[in-house]
Every structure is written in C-alpha cells, then in structure tokens.
Scaffold this active site. Sequence first.
Site, mmCIF file in Angstrom:
data_model
loop_
_atom_site.group_PDB
_atom_site.id
_atom_site.type_symbol
_atom_site.label_atom_id
_atom_site.label_comp_id
_atom_site.label_asym_id
_atom_site.label_seq_id
_atom_site.Cartn_x
_atom_site.Cartn_y
_atom_site.Cartn_z
ATOM 1 N N HIS A 11 52.111 -2.016 42.059
ATOM 2 C CA HIS A 11 50.770 -1.693 42.547
ATOM 3 C C HIS A 11 49.742 -2.666 41.986
ATOM 4 O O HIS A 11 50.048 -3.453 41.095
ATOM 5 C CB HIS A 11 50.391 -0.273 42.130
ATOM 6 C CG HIS A 11 50.267 -0.133 40.640
ATOM 7 N ND1 HIS A 11 51.372 -0.044 39.812
ATOM 8 C CD2 HIS A 11 49.175 -0.112 39.826
ATOM 9 C CE1 HIS A 11 50.951 0.035 38.552
ATOM 10 N NE2 HIS A 11 49.626 -0.017 38.536
ATOM 11 N N HIS A 14 46.180 -7.937 40.485
ATOM 12 C CA HIS A 14 47.518 -8.503 40.376
ATOM 13 C C HIS A 14 48.567 -7.408 40.545
ATOM 14 O O HIS A 14 48.241 -6.225 40.506
ATOM 15 C CB HIS A 14 47.702 -9.168 39.007
ATOM 16 C CG HIS A 14 47.680 -8.188 37.886
ATOM 17 N ND1 HIS A 14 46.501 -7.664 37.377
ATOM 18 C CD2 HIS A 14 48.682 -7.593 37.188
ATOM 19 C CE1 HIS A 14 46.788 -6.803 36.411
ATOM 20 N NE2 HIS A 14 48.110 -6.742 36.282
#
Length: 170
Positions: free
Chosen positions: A34, A116
């Site tokens: 995620h 990220h």
Amino acid sequence: MIYGIALFPDKEVQDAANSWRIRHDPHYCHIPAHMTLREAEEWDDVKLERAVKHLDAVSASFKPFEVTFNRVSTFFPVSNTLYYALEDPSQVDNLHRAICSGPGMQQPYNYVYTPHVTIGRKLQEEELHDLYGNLRMTEIRLSSYIDRIHLLYQTEQGGWTAYQSFQLKG
C-alpha cells in the site's frame, strides 16, 4: 482504536512488491502492499466521525488518476527501508495534503512525506545495500489506477482491515 488512511495499488504492483515483501518486510502478513496517506493513530468515535466526513469531502473533490512506479529507492540512512518510488508523486502528495488539512486531521511529521510502496524494512545495513545495489539497476515500470481512499483500522491481532472506502469522484 487505531486508524490509518492508505491507497492500495493494482494487483500487478502488489504482486511485484509482495515478491520482495514476503522475505524483507515484517509487516507483510499484517497489511497488503500500500501507499500510506496518513500515519496510524488512536482515534475516538468523535474523531472517527469527523474523519469519515472529511474523507467523503476529499474524495468528492479528487478525480481518479494513474501513477507509475519507475525505480527502487531507500530512506537510508534515516531508515533501512527499500521501496518502489513514483515517477511523479504530485497527485498522491496533493491527496495526502488534502486529507491531512481537515479539521482534527493535522498530524505533525518529523519527516518529508514521500508516497511509496515499501518492499523491505528493518533490513540489516549490508542486506539493504546489497538489495538496493541490485534493484536500482533493474528496469521498473509498474502502473496503477487509483480510484479510492481506504480508511483502515488495526485488529487486535495486529492486522489491518478496511473500515470504509471512499471512491474518488471529482
């Protein structure tokens, strides 16, 4: 209860990240790959209700968008973490700022927010440098269509599950 807000990339990105996470991320079994939009913290019912209203408003003002991960990067020396980095993080960064600007949603960070997908964390320094040295030479081009925000909560067993999802409709 502890809540956090995240984006889940498409299956192709999750599969690519999980191929590394299974060995190099101790959080692998607790949450799928995620992008964190807002760090986890303890909320009471009042704060949760405010957050849901705010996320409704934010999701209504943002259109779905596509992101591309084009390289592996690291937070070293601050953290022994490896991650898939975005070619252009501006859309995720704008979404993060909108979410964190709501009433009661401001959260002091002692770092610069960097959207990220983590592929390794808490690595030994030698392992980090070895993996990073190899992976930064690998061509990466993974795209993902982002069309919803996920409000998550942490279970008693330490895993994360969706409390509510908010479709981007702007």
